[in-house]
Design a protein around this motif. Structure first.
Motif: not given
Length: 144
Positions: A63-68
């Protein structure tokens, strides 16, 4: 790479993405960084190194990778420059910036950086599910 290193790497990546997306807008930049920190702090206190929590950690890292990625490639800031028309500013647009006319006669100056995705509508019309590789170069020479 250890789980701790993966989490720290994703956190740094998210902070870098907020810097690209919200540079120059201190209020939104600070709020985005606080939100990121709060999410990681919550995860630190909720999750342990139990095998049952490993799946949850992987989901949060993804999720964090997608948000970034979303912040880095799809967020473009605009600043309203009142009282100017688009024609007056066409010759003074720097690379990395673009302008758009507003309804009240002002001009929005857009901050486009090297990571901004510049997709075309053909990718959407064709039914593609991914816009990867559809970016085009902008010709900043207005005389053509």
């Amino acid at each position: 790479m250890s789980r701790r290193q993966q989490v720290l790497s994703s956190y740094r990546s998210l902070l870098r993405a907020t810097r690209y997306a919200f540079d120059g807008d201190h209020r939104v930049f600070t709020a985005a960084r606080q939100q990121s920190r709060q999410g990681y702090e919550t995860g630190r206190h909720e999750l342990t190194s139990d095998p049952k929590d490993c799946d949850e950690i992987d989901k949060r890292l993804e999720h964090a990778s997608g948000v970034a990625l979303l912040l880095r490639s799809n967020i473009v800031q605009g600043e309203l420059k009142p009282g100017k028309t688009g024609n007056e500013n066409m010759a003074t647009v720097d690379p990395g910036e673009s302008i758009a006319q507003s309804d009240d006669g002002g001009v929005y100056k857009l901050r486009i950086h090297k990571y901004t995705e510049l997709g075309d509508n053909e990718a959407v019309k064709g039914g593609k599910t991914s816009l990867a590789g559809t970016a085009k170069k902008i010709n900043w020479n207005m005389s053509e």
